[in-house]
Design a protein around this motif. Structure first.
Motif, PDB file in Angstrom:
ATOM      1  N   MET A 274      77.298  45.501 -15.097  1.00 30.89           N
ATOM      2  CA  MET A 274      76.147  46.597 -15.575  1.00 30.89           C
ATOM      3  C   MET A 274      76.628  47.384 -17.031  1.00 30.89           C
ATOM      4  N   GLU A 275      78.159  47.572 -16.804  1.00 31.10           N
ATOM      5  CA  GLU A 275      78.565  48.045 -18.116  1.00 31.10           C
ATOM      6  C   GLU A 275      78.625  47.157 -19.144  1.00 31.10           C
ATOM      7  N   ILE A 276      78.861  46.086 -18.973  1.00 26.96           N
ATOM      8  CA  ILE A 276      78.940  45.198 -20.101  1.00 26.96           C
ATOM      9  C   ILE A 276      77.446  45.014 -20.543  1.00 26.96           C
ATOM     10  N   ASP A 277      76.501  44.819 -19.930  1.00 27.48           N
ATOM     11  CA  ASP A 277      75.224  44.681 -20.262  1.00 27.48           C
ATOM     12  C   ASP A 277      74.657  45.725 -20.944  1.00 27.48           C
ATOM     13  N   ARG A 278      75.151  46.894 -21.091  1.00 25.87           N
ATOM     14  CA  ARG A 278      75.035  48.239 -21.812  1.00 25.87           C
ATOM     15  C   ARG A 278      75.575  48.205 -23.052  1.00 25.87           C
ATOM     16  N   ILE A 279      76.379  47.228 -23.529  1.00 25.43           N
ATOM     17  CA  ILE A 279      77.169  47.303 -24.584  1.00 25.43           C
ATOM     18  C   ILE A 279      76.263  47.286 -25.959  1.00 25.43           C
ATOM     19  N   PRO A 280      75.081  46.405 -26.004  1.00 26.22           N
ATOM     20  CA  PRO A 280      74.301  46.732 -27.272  1.00 26.22           C
ATOM     21  C   PRO A 280      73.653  47.850 -27.387  1.00 26.22           C
ATOM     22  N   SER A 281      73.194  48.733 -26.423  1.00 26.69           N
ATOM     23  CA  SER A 281      72.869  49.926 -26.494  1.00 26.69           C
ATOM     24  C   SER A 281      73.725  51.034 -26.890  1.00 26.69           C
ATOM     25  N   MET A 282      74.891  50.689 -26.521  1.00 31.40           N
ATOM     26  CA  MET A 282      75.791  51.686 -26.755  1.00 31.40           C
ATOM     27  C   MET A 282      76.228  51.644 -28.025  1.00 31.40           C
ATOM     28  N   ILE A 283      76.189  50.296 -28.649  1.00 31.63           N
ATOM     29  CA  ILE A 283      76.624  50.215 -30.150  1.00 31.63           C
ATOM     30  C   ILE A 283      75.765  51.097 -31.022  1.00 31.63           C
ATOM     31  N   GLU A 284      74.272  50.666 -30.516  1.00 31.48           N
ATOM     32  CA  GLU A 284      73.106  51.237 -31.061  1.00 31.48           C
ATOM     33  C   GLU A 284      73.406  52.775 -31.264  1.00 31.48           C
ATOM     34  N   ARG A 285      73.985  53.471 -30.222  1.00 35.66           N
ATOM     35  CA  ARG A 285      74.072  54.957 -30.219  1.00 35.66           C
ATOM     36  C   ARG A 285      75.430  55.128 -31.257  1.00 35.66           C
ATOM     37  N   VAL A 286      76.361  54.449 -30.963  1.00 34.37           N
ATOM     38  CA  VAL A 286      77.651  54.659 -31.945  1.00 34.37           C
ATOM     39  C   VAL A 286      77.112  54.511 -33.677  1.00 34.37           C
ATOM     40  N   LEU A 287      76.234  53.492 -33.842  1.00 33.77           N
ATOM     41  CA  LEU A 287      75.795  53.289 -35.351  1.00 33.77           C
ATOM     42  C   LEU A 287      75.118  54.500 -35.713  1.00 33.77           C
ATOM     43  N   GLU A 288      74.319  55.411 -34.886  1.00 31.31           N
ATOM     44  CA  GLU A 288      73.871  56.593 -35.479  1.00 31.31           C
ATOM     45  C   GLU A 288      74.969  57.843 -35.585  1.00 31.31           C
ATOM     46  N   LEU A 289      76.109  57.627 -35.544  1.00 28.26           N
ATOM     47  CA  LEU A 289      77.191  58.154 -35.830  1.00 28.26           C
ATOM     48  C   LEU A 289      77.642  58.383 -37.319  1.00 28.26           C
ATOM     49  N   GLU A 290      76.849  57.579 -38.091  1.00 25.87           N
ATOM     50  CA  GLU A 290      77.221  57.071 -39.492  1.00 25.87           C
ATOM     51  C   GLU A 290      77.733  58.562 -40.300  1.00 25.87           C
ATOM     52  N   SER A 291      76.847  59.691 -40.003  1.00 26.99           N
ATOM     53  CA  SER A 291      76.911  60.658 -40.821  1.00 26.99           C
ATOM     54  C   SER A 291      78.261  61.327 -40.497  1.00 26.99           C
ATOM     55  N   ALA A 292      78.530  61.274 -39.055  1.00 26.45           N
ATOM     56  CA  ALA A 292      80.038  62.080 -38.420  1.00 26.45           C
ATOM     57  C   ALA A 292      80.990  60.840 -39.271  1.00 26.45           C
ATOM     58  N   ALA A 293      80.829  59.951 -39.276  1.00 25.38           N
ATOM     59  CA  ALA A 293      81.839  58.938 -39.819  1.00 25.38           C
ATOM     60  C   ALA A 293      81.973  59.178 -41.315  1.00 25.38           C
ATOM     61  N   ILE A 294      80.979  59.583 -42.096  1.00 30.44           N
ATOM     62  CA  ILE A 294      81.241  59.879 -43.594  1.00 30.44           C
ATOM     63  C   ILE A 294      81.969  61.239 -43.812  1.00 30.44           C
ATOM     64  N   ARG A 295      81.668  62.139 -42.599  1.00 32.59           N
ATOM     65  CA  ARG A 295      82.118  63.291 -42.943  1.00 32.59           C
ATOM     66  C   ARG A 295      83.999  63.229 -42.796  1.00 32.59           C
ATOM     67  N   ALA A 296      84.195  62.590 -41.611  1.00 37.38           N
ATOM     68  CA  ALA A 296      85.527  62.112 -41.469  1.00 37.38           C
ATOM     69  C   ALA A 296      86.233  61.542 -42.568  1.00 37.38           C
ATOM     70  N   ALA A 297      85.507  60.668 -43.191  1.00 33.99           N
ATOM     71  CA  ALA A 297      85.995  59.825 -44.168  1.00 33.99           C
ATOM     72  C   ALA A 297      86.252  60.654 -45.545  1.00 33.99           C
ATOM     73  N   GLU A 298      85.443  61.721 -45.637  1.00 28.55           N
ATOM     74  CA  GLU A 298      85.611  62.517 -46.649  1.00 28.55           C
ATOM     75  C   GLU A 298      87.030  63.315 -46.596  1.00 28.55           C
ATOM     76  N   ARG A 299      87.234  63.410 -45.457  1.00 22.92           N
ATOM     77  CA  ARG A 299      88.556  64.324 -44.988  1.00 22.92           C
ATOM     78  C   ARG A 299      89.760  63.407 -45.384  1.00 22.92           C
ATOM     79  N   MET A 300      89.402  61.970 -45.038  1.00 19.51           N
ATOM     80  CA  MET A 300      90.760  61.026 -45.267  1.00 19.51           C
ATOM     81  C   MET A 300      90.813  60.474 -46.763  1.00 19.51           C
ATOM     82  N   VAL A 301      89.718  60.474 -47.622  1.00 25.21           N
ATOM     83  CA  VAL A 301      89.664  59.771 -48.623  1.00 25.21           C
ATOM     84  C   VAL A 301      90.812  59.875 -49.513  1.00 25.21           C
TER      85      VAL A 301
END
Ligand code: F6R
Length: 613
Positions: free
Chosen positions: A441-468
């Protein structure tokens, strides 16, 4: 890596050659060239840099001259191995007479000795390449029969090659041969083509013959004759290329890497399709042993082999095999395998993991494991690739073509399928149906979990700005997140050129912590796991030395105190969490590289498939 395209027959060769080279650009290269034959002459154009520079050079030739009319030619994109990326080292290379042109992928290992011998007999080399040695060997043997000359030369060389040879004396035929470096022949109406990657052929034909090691073929506009180096005919019939072999477009994304990261919910869904058995808590993988009587139920040890990103997937797989299947497992750099006299035999299950299916080191390891009697399986993305054919049995990834040099969807597909393999082996051994169902069941949820992570793009950009602005970064993880930390660091270094290292979180204090200075970014994977508190202590040790922490935590957990940035992944089993965590780190690397203005899809010095050892 280097790319080959060649054509004989059916109208002007130049557009076909340049179009084919453009289709191969994604593989990475640093110079390009082509040779055309007609009217008893050869015409050569070569240039350093992109195919566009070669096209400009060719455009400067008069269109009523040879360039416009001749229908036979060979072309190449070179990724430098022997000699710098200069025009003199770019392919094609020539024999002494200048009438035979050769393009070559792979490496001639005994080229030094051959070159010395040729020089002592009066040859003056125009390049530093191993390929010129081959061209000159062919020329010295050429007395009217080009195929025999090629075979004679190939009998002398050690190493790997995919070659195409063109001669001014007979433009109506190309001689091609392969050993250890892929080559396929495309059969079209009134024209035959050859390429190192089917992507360069699909615009002209879907009928493709995959040459095998040891094949030599004579191509004319309407025939393909294949034999071995022993001249015995070999029967080869064309396969229909799958539609997915067509080169993908960016579909509005700025980079292929961005597109491929966003394809992951779907690509992993495709990798899992029909393979997760939620009812029995099992997986259905026809390429693996079947059921409790299956031969793989009896294995004593699993050895997972791969390189780079695929090796990181193997390292996650090791945790899964040991935890779910209670099977001792090792993940090993494939290049090391055959040179360390491995203790491998019939009780071992060897799984070769490769996106391209062409990686020379992994292919060599597969051959070694087979020679030693192990049960060898492939986990490969490219259908019909060398590793898929060598292993015979195995599981295809089905994540679709990966164009970006930095691997993303292959990794998430590989880990997802390795989890399924571990589940299958577990159920064939001791894993209970109940625990199997939880994992399935956990493996079956992977695609929907990835969808959620891809919504993090703005958090990733904020973190990237600190690292750049930082030239160094560290990634820390424990257990199955250690390889994810390695993968996060690899993604960052290859596309942003930031020096990044992944470590086991406990390891930093044993030396590398000396490198931390005020503001050094440290990415800490502190998701829900039995060792989270220990990882948090390691993060504290870094923060106390001025490091800027970017944390990767599970939804619903408290944040890491004082972190510069935070990425959150859905709550799930710690083994399965490796997939969404890897996606979050891909986003981070991508945005650091974008902010730094890097050429993300074609990073310097890198090639998409590494067909040399
Ligand atoms: C990194 C990357 C490489 C490949 C490695 C193995 O982003 O793409 O490290 O993973 O060259 O390639 P395959 O999987 O084709 O055997």
């Amino acid at each position: 890596m280097c790319g080959i395209i060649g054509v004989v027959g059916g109208g002007p060769a130049v557009p076909i050659l340049l179009g084919g080279l453009r289709r191969l650009e994604y593989r990475g290269y640093d110079s390009a060239g082509l040779a055309l034959a007609g009217d008893g002459a050869l015409l050569i154009r070569r240039s350093v840099g992109k195919v566009a520079a070669l096209a400009d050079k060719v455009a400067g030739d008069p269109s009523d001259g040879p360039v416009g009319r001749w229908s036979s030619g060979i072309a190449h994109t070179r990724w430098a191995t022997h000699g710098a990326p200069t025009e003199a080292n770019a392919h094609p290379h020539f024999d002494r007479s200048g009438r035979i042109a050769v393009v070559h992928n792979g490496i001639i290992e005994n080229y030094r000795a051959l070159r010395a011998r040729l020089e002592s007999s009066g040859h003056v080399f125009a390049s530093e390449t191993d390929t010129e040695v081959l061209a000159r060997l062919i020329g010295d043997r050429h007395h009217g029969d080009l195929k025999s000359a090629v075979i004679g030369a190939l009998r002398e060389v050690e190493g790997a090659y995919g070659i195409a040879v063109l001669c001014a004396d007979d433009p109506s035929r190309l001689i091609v041969a392969r050993k250890g470096s892929p080559l396929c022949v495309g059969v079209a109406e009134g024209r035959v083509l050859v390429a190192s990657d089917p992507a360069a052929l699909v615009a002209h034909t879907r009928q493709v013959i995959h040459l095998d090691d040891g094949d030599v073929a004579v191509l004319t506009a309407d025939s393909v004759e294949v034999s071995g180096l022993d001249l015995r005919p070999r029967h080869r019939s064309p396969d229909e290329l799958p539609a997915e072999a067509a080169v993908a477009e960016r579909d509005g994304h700025e980079h292929f890497m961005h597109k491929e990261m966003h394809e992951q919910p779907e690509s992993v869904r495709n990798a899992l399709r029909g393979r997760v058995d939620l009812v029995n808590g099992d997986s259905v993988l026809a390429g693996l042993g079947r059921g409790e009587d299956g031969e793989d139920a009896a294995v004593r040890r699993a050895i997972l082999l791969g390189c780079g990103t695929s090796l990181h997937a193997c390292m996650v797989g090791k945790f899964a095999f040991e935890e779910l299947a209670q099977l001792p497992a090792e993940a090993e750099q494939a290049a090391e395998f055959r040179y360390r006299n491995p203790l491998v035999g019939p009780d071992d299950l060897v799984i070769a993991v490769s996106q391209s299916g062409e990686t020379a080191d992994t292919l060599a390891a597969v051959k070694e494991a087979r020679n030693r009697g192990a049960r060898v399986r492939g986990l490969v993305n490219v259908v019909g690739s060398a590793i898929a054919r060598q292993t015979g049995r195995g599981v295809y990834l089905h994540v679709g073509p990966e164009v970006s040099v930095a691997s993303t969807k292959a990794f998430t597909g590989q880990v997802s399928v390795l989890l399924l393999m571990a589940l299958r082996l577990g159920r064939a051994r001791r894993l209970s149906r109940e625990r199997g169902r939880e994992i399935a069941m956990e493996i079956d949820r992977i695609p929907s979990m990835i969808e959620r992570v891809l919504e993090l793009e703005s958090a990733a950009i904020r973190a990237a700005e600190r690292m750049v602005e930082s030239e160094h970064a560290f990634f820390l993880g424990r257990g199955p997140m250690h390889p994810v930390a390695l993968e996060g660091a690899l993604k960052l270094k290859e596309i942003s050129y930031v020096h990044a290292e992944g470590y086991h979180a406990a390891e930093l204090k044993h030396g590398p912590i000396a490198l931390l200075t005020e503001g050094t970014p440290v990415v800490v994977i502190a998701n829900r796991s039995p060792v989270r508190d220990k990882t948090l202590s390691n993060a504290e040790e870094c923060r106390a030395r001025g490091a800027g922490i970017i944390s990767l935590v599970t939804e619903g957990q408290e944040s890491v105190p004082g972190a510069w940035g935070e990425l959150r992944i859905p709550d799930c089993d710690p083994l399965v969490a490796t997939v969404p965590a890897a996606v979050a780190l891909q986003l981070l690397a991508y945005h650091v590289a974008r902010l730094r203005g890097c050429p993300i899809d074609q990073p310097r010095n890198l090639a998409k498939s590494v067909t040399v050892e």
